[in-house]
Design a protein around this motif. Sequence first.
Motif, PDB file in Angstrom:
ATOM      1  N   SER A   1      70.363  79.486  43.570  1.00 31.69           N
ATOM      2  CA  SER A   1      70.002  80.868  43.159  1.00 31.69           C
ATOM      3  C   SER A   1      69.726  81.373  44.285  1.00 31.69           C
ATOM      4  O   SER A   1      69.874  82.729  44.364  1.00 31.69           O
TER       5      SER A   1
ATOM      6  N   LEU B   1      56.486  76.469  40.839  1.00 32.77           N
ATOM      7  CA  LEU B   1      56.474  75.403  39.695  1.00 32.77           C
ATOM      8  C   LEU B   1      57.620  74.352  39.690  1.00 32.77           C
ATOM      9  O   LEU B   1      57.316  73.239  39.675  1.00 32.77           O
ATOM     10  N   ALA B   2      58.713  74.910  40.010  1.00 33.88           N
ATOM     11  CA  ALA B   2      59.943  73.720  40.291  1.00 33.88           C
ATOM     12  C   ALA B   2      59.585  73.029  41.226  1.00 33.88           C
ATOM     13  O   ALA B   2      59.776  71.612  41.468  1.00 33.88           O
TER      14      ALA B   2
ATOM     15  N   VAL C   1      58.416  86.821  38.055  1.00 31.17           N
ATOM     16  CA  VAL C   1      59.095  85.850  37.094  1.00 31.17           C
ATOM     17  C   VAL C   1      59.417  84.568  38.042  1.00 31.17           C
ATOM     18  O   VAL C   1      59.397  83.626  37.817  1.00 31.17           O
ATOM     19  N   PHE C   2      60.175  84.907  39.087  1.00 30.17           N
ATOM     20  CA  PHE C   2      61.117  84.168  39.881  1.00 30.17           C
ATOM     21  C   PHE C   2      59.922  83.622  41.166  1.00 30.17           C
ATOM     22  O   PHE C   2      60.445  82.347  41.314  1.00 30.17           O
TER      23      PHE C   2
ATOM     24  N   LEU D   1      58.418  80.664  39.135  1.00 29.84           N
ATOM     25  CA  LEU D   1      59.243  79.647  38.871  1.00 29.84           C
ATOM     26  C   LEU D   1      59.616  78.807  40.007  1.00 29.84           C
ATOM     27  O   LEU D   1      59.608  77.631  40.134  1.00 29.84           O
TER      28      LEU D   1
END
Length: 439
Positions: free
Chosen positions: A384, A405-406, A398-399, A402
Amino acid sequence: MLTAWRSPRAILWTVAVVVALGFLIALEVAARHYGVAGPITNQGREVIFAPKSGPLLYASMALMMVVLTWRERFIALGVAVGIDVVFFLVRWIVGADMMFGNGALWVLLGYGVIALTRRSGQERVLLLKGVGLGLLLVAGRKTGDSWLLITWKTRPTVLDQYVATADHALGNPSWVVGRMVEATGSAGTHVLEWVYIQLAVAAVAVALYQLRHVATERRFPGHHLVRTFLVIGLLGPGIYMLFPVVGPVFAYGPGASGTGGVQWAVADLWPHTAPSIAVPHQMTYDDLTPRNCMPSLHTAWATTIFIHSRRGPRFLRYAGAFWLLATLGATLGFGYHYGADIIAGVVFAVTIDAALRAHDRGWDRAGIQLVTYGATVFVALLVSYRFIPLEMARHPWVFGPLLVLATASVVHTYTRTTKLWDPKAVPAAKPLEAQPELV
């Protein structure tokens, strides 16, 4: 005796030693190709000349001493200090560089000779393991230096613009923390710098607690911090070669090691002005600055120190937490790493520690799933950063979550799985109630 050397464990150790020696020789040859000394030569010089890090050599000797009795430990320490006093006086008289640590290296090597000539059977094996553990920590430092040389000699272009663009999704933490560290003044800077430099010494402190029973039990535990520490140092530089990054203070500031200084940077922005969002490109950089950012191995090592200190006394737990927080402050605040590097470093460390724990206890479904998941998330992060950094920067709401959280999901899965592996976490089975006798 011949049968013992043919056992699978002995064969595995022999193969590991041969591979390690071949790896060191290969790095020595590669370094010589670029006109500098390699890890074997540099380590050999420290037998006589001033070492690069005296505390590291004494920490390595302390690791070796976990296999000795208390009497032998006092003798070893006294011999090391005595040798260093002699070296110190000679250097002072001739005006050479002043540094201690030669004595510790002499003691390490001396016990290796003692193990081969004066010990036999299990006592020889145990002492050789102790010496090997200490020398591995020393060799790991020299190996890392040679790896860094190879990164800047073989990777003339870097991917900093990609990582800096992706870092917008996290709010450009290096710029934020850099201004905070700058505001603390010299006192805060000195503390963070000391923590950053002496990371290996902190690891040895935790390892000594984990290995405190080796001398009495005459065996090493199956899994301990030093194993994870060394594997991270072995595998991490390979990622540097695949994803070369120099860091914000170099790519966006005046920190270049080569000639020209800031001329190599995109602009002199760090830490006061965050870079604008634009299409990233590979950029040529100097031939002296290490490409050692992705992932952040300092963060990975500090994470493993934190993890392994959780089983220690309160002081050790607090020290582990402090070292992790201070390392994060240093890596970001000195501009050595982006936030994206930090996240990748945490996932990298947790995945490697999980793999070593799973190997120690025997691979099962939970271990395979945990390691596979951690490796998948790590690869996804790198992909990414490289291929969708612009989308990440344009949609931080958004990212950003993410990415966090990942990382949190890998840490949570690791914590949950290792608790299931821990026999102390499994409640003891209740005794069966006595059944009434049938009359």
